[in-house]
Scaffold this active site. Structure first.
Site, mmCIF file in Angstrom:
data_model
loop_
_atom_site.group_PDB
_atom_site.id
_atom_site.type_symbol
_atom_site.label_atom_id
_atom_site.label_comp_id
_atom_site.label_asym_id
_atom_site.label_seq_id
_atom_site.Cartn_x
_atom_site.Cartn_y
_atom_site.Cartn_z
ATOM 1 N N ASN A 209 0.847 -1.201 0.000
ATOM 2 C CA ASN A 209 0.000 0.000 0.000
ATOM 3 C C ASN A 209 0.880 1.247 0.000
ATOM 4 O OD1 ASN A 209 0.468 0.885 2.864
ATOM 5 N ND2 ASN A 209 -0.393 -1.147 3.254
ATOM 6 N N ASP A 278 -4.517 -6.343 5.213
ATOM 7 C CA ASP A 278 -5.546 -7.188 5.834
ATOM 8 C C ASP A 278 -5.512 -8.611 5.282
ATOM 9 O OD1 ASP A 278 -6.622 -5.282 7.568
ATOM 10 O OD2 ASP A 278 -7.684 -4.328 5.905
ATOM 11 N N LYS A 288 9.150 -16.954 -10.164
ATOM 12 C CA LYS A 288 8.430 -15.831 -10.769
ATOM 13 C C LYS A 288 7.274 -16.361 -11.637
ATOM 14 C CE LYS A 288 8.961 -11.951 -13.837
ATOM 15 N NZ LYS A 288 9.713 -11.398 -14.934
ATOM 16 N N LYS A 337 -13.840 0.650 15.420
ATOM 17 C CA LYS A 337 -12.492 0.058 15.642
ATOM 18 C C LYS A 337 -12.017 0.323 17.071
ATOM 19 C CE LYS A 337 -11.044 0.065 10.825
ATOM 20 N NZ LYS A 337 -10.354 0.720 9.725
HETATM 21 O O1 PMT Z 1 2.984 6.237 6.436
HETATM 22 P P1 PMT Z 1 2.375 7.522 5.892
HETATM 23 O O2 PMT Z 1 2.601 7.664 4.405
HETATM 24 O O3 PMT Z 1 2.810 8.712 6.685
HETATM 25 O O4 PMT Z 1 0.793 7.397 6.063
HETATM 26 C C1 PMT Z 1 0.239 7.409 7.341
HETATM 27 C C2 PMT Z 1 -0.999 6.502 7.433
HETATM 28 C C3 PMT Z 1 -2.094 7.011 6.524
HETATM 29 C C4 PMT Z 1 -0.630 5.071 7.043
HETATM 30 C C5 PMT Z 1 -1.436 6.523 8.949
HETATM 31 O O5 PMT Z 1 -1.763 7.842 9.300
HETATM 32 C C6 PMT Z 1 -2.643 5.636 9.189
HETATM 33 O O6 PMT Z 1 -3.772 6.031 9.026
HETATM 34 N N1 PMT Z 1 -2.359 4.379 9.601
HETATM 35 C C7 PMT Z 1 -3.344 3.315 9.757
HETATM 36 C C8 PMT Z 1 -3.503 2.597 8.441
HETATM 37 C C9 PMT Z 1 -4.437 1.416 8.528
HETATM 38 O O7 PMT Z 1 -4.041 0.338 8.194
HETATM 39 O O8 PMT Z 1 -5.592 1.657 9.036
HETATM 40 P P2 PMT Z 1 -6.779 0.539 9.223
HETATM 41 O O9 PMT Z 1 -7.991 1.341 9.477
HETATM 42 O O10 PMT Z 1 -6.780 -0.430 8.095
HETATM 43 O O11 PMT Z 1 -6.334 -0.237 10.532
HETATM 44 C C10 PMT Z 1 -6.760 0.132 11.820
HETATM 45 C C11 PMT Z 1 -5.675 -0.108 12.835
HETATM 46 O O12 PMT Z 1 -5.458 -1.520 12.973
HETATM 47 C C12 PMT Z 1 -4.345 0.507 12.500
HETATM 48 O O13 PMT Z 1 -3.784 1.026 13.699
HETATM 49 C C13 PMT Z 1 -3.513 -0.656 11.970
HETATM 50 O O14 PMT Z 1 -2.128 -0.511 12.272
HETATM 51 C C14 PMT Z 1 -4.103 -1.838 12.737
HETATM 52 N N2 PMT Z 1 -4.091 -3.117 11.991
HETATM 53 C C15 PMT Z 1 -4.785 -3.244 10.827
HETATM 54 C C16 PMT Z 1 -4.814 -4.480 10.178
HETATM 55 C C17 PMT Z 1 -4.115 -5.565 10.745
HETATM 56 N N3 PMT Z 1 -4.109 -6.732 10.141
HETATM 57 N N4 PMT Z 1 -3.435 -5.400 11.895
HETATM 58 C C18 PMT Z 1 -3.418 -4.210 12.529
HETATM 59 O O15 PMT Z 1 -2.805 -4.077 13.591
#
Ligand code: PMT
Length: 396
Positions: A209, A278, A288, A337
């Site tokens: 991503n 995810d 490959k 969340k």
């Molecule tokens: O790195 P940059 O370019 O500065 O960008 C910053 C950012 C946009 C990545 C950051 O500000 C941000 O929003 N990070 C969270 C990204 C994310 O994956 O969000 P989510 O809504 O999908 O996940 C929710 C939370 O669960 C997050 O804290 C994530 O780290 C955590 N998570 C998600 C999926 C997973 N399998 N395990 C997790 O721990």
């Protein structure tokens, strides 16, 4: 913060030197006593008279002239100062400082002083991105000197890109922010995650991503500067780890989970800014994949939700902060969340905005707490936001 402080304002030879006049003026309005040192180059852009009128103090332009005031000349100024700001800091000046040179009054003072020094680089993008400039900046940062990130936009050389001197108000904001949070995280162990994960498809391809790591690295840097012991678990990122931060590099979500669990128990505060994939590819090809067919079907399976797992394991006294990157229904999804993952705070990040989210230097977020409170923060640099988040965390 700046009231009654002796501030040395170093001005070097770049077109942005005209903005230093406003910096001097703002410093004075904030109650500081401002002592300007100009390099020879700077004097081609602004006159010393301007600074003398604005600051009410003599301006130092050379090492070799008549000493008019022994209290402020030469090394005495380095000792008198409470802090130093070099704005603009040219590539040439940064290189000289990194090499430990002392061939004019400003370089001499930089070497002689023990107070915090802030560099505000301003230059052409290519010069800023050049490996030599970056290596010089890295060296100075490692030695504890501070850099105010340059802004992006239209540059004097006619191109667009990174390298603009931030606005004077932003520079002072940055300095005050840094000084006001000195060391309130001493004795705290902080675990931060940053950047995205790469989920392999075959030996050369992956699902990833757009996360650059900027947000998580900014949090790690701010926390370190405030005295925390910081472990940064990072997915692939082009960024350099902030000085003094323990960096653990990972690639996949599974590796991130393992690294995070290793440091979780001892952490007082956990902030998960990483963009974790995810899903991962169920069967990663050994070789490959060749493009034989018109279609290629990849079966994806769910990755573990690391943050959810941490929420289950959380002990009393530990503070767990998550991010929610959303393109719609920001508050609703973030709230869900916060509750589901048993967090103390969630940073709701509207990643559909151009000035927020993935791979930009600024962010705009809303903070949600367990008691239902929502706090909206204006757009600001990721570093400033990092400090705002830490302010909230320390209250929690
Ligand atoms: O790195 P940059 O370019 O500065 O960008 C910053 C950012 C946009 C990545 C950051 O500000 C941000 O929003 N990070 C969270 C990204 C994310 O994956 O969000 P989510 O809504 O999908 O996940 C929710 C939370 O669960 C997050 O804290 C994530 O780290 C955590 N998570 C998600 C999926 C997973 N399998 N395990 C997790 O721990």
């Amino acid at each position: 913060m700046l009231k009654d402080k002796n501030v040395i304002l170093g001005v070097t030879g770049g077109i942005a030197a005209y903005k230093s006049v406003e910096i001097a003026s703002r410093l004075r309005k904030a109650g500081a006593s401002v002592h300007v040192i100009m390099t020879a180059g700077a004097q081609n852009f602004v006159t010393s008279m301007t600074f003398r009128e604005i600051t009410g103090n003599p301006v130092i332009t050379t090492m070799w002239g008549e000493i008019t005031n022994h209290q402020v000349e030469h090394i005495a100024l380095a000792e008198l100062a409470d802090l130093m700001i070099i704005a603009p800091a040219t590539a040439n000046f940064i290189a000289k400082a990194a090499a430990g040179m002392a061939d004019d009054m400003l370089t001499t003072t930089v070497l002689a002083t023990k107070v915090p020094i802030f560099f505000a680089p301003a230059m052409n993008s290519n010069m800023y991105n050049n490996q030599l400039t970056q290596a010089n900046i890295k060296r100075l940062v490692e030695l504890g000197w501070r850099f105010i990130p340059p802004a992006s936009g239209h540059l004097a050389c006619g191109t667009d890109g990174i390298g603009r001197l931030p606005e004077p108000a932003e520079i002072l904001d940055f300095v005050e922010n840094e000084l006001s949070h000195e060391e309130d995280f001493i004795g705290k162990k902080l675990l931060v995650t940053a950047a995205g994960t790469y989920e392999p498809i075959d030996p050369v391809r992956y699902i990833g991503n757009r996360s650059s790591g900027k947000m998580g690295y900014a949090i790690a840097e701010a926390a370190k500067k405030r005295g925390a012991e910081v472990t940064l678990v990072s997915g692939p990122s082009a960024l350099t780890a902030p000085a003094g931060v323990k960096l653990v590099r990972v690639e996949t979500a599974a590796q991130m989970r393992q690294a995070v669990l290793e440091f979780f128990d001892e952490a007082d505060i956990i902030i998960k800014a990483a963009a974790v994939a995810d899903y991962r590819v169920r069967e990663v090809a050994d070789q490959k994949i060749k493009k034989n067919d018109d279609e290629l079907v990849l079966v994806l399976e769910k990755n573990p939700d690391i943050l959810f797992e941490l929420g289950q394991k959380k002990k009393s006294g530990q503070i767990l902060v998550g991010f929610a990157a959303e393109t719609q229904h920001l508050l609703e999804y973030a709230k869900a969340k916060l509750e589901k993952k048993n967090l103390d705070m969630i940073v709701a990040n509207d990643v559909s905005r151009k000035d927020a989210g993935f791979n930009v230097d600024t962010n705009a977020v809303k903070l949600l707490y367990r008691d239902g409170t929502v706090q909206e923060l204006p757009v600001m640099t990721k570093y400033k936001l990092a400090n705002e988040l830490l302010n909230m965390v320390i209250k929690l």
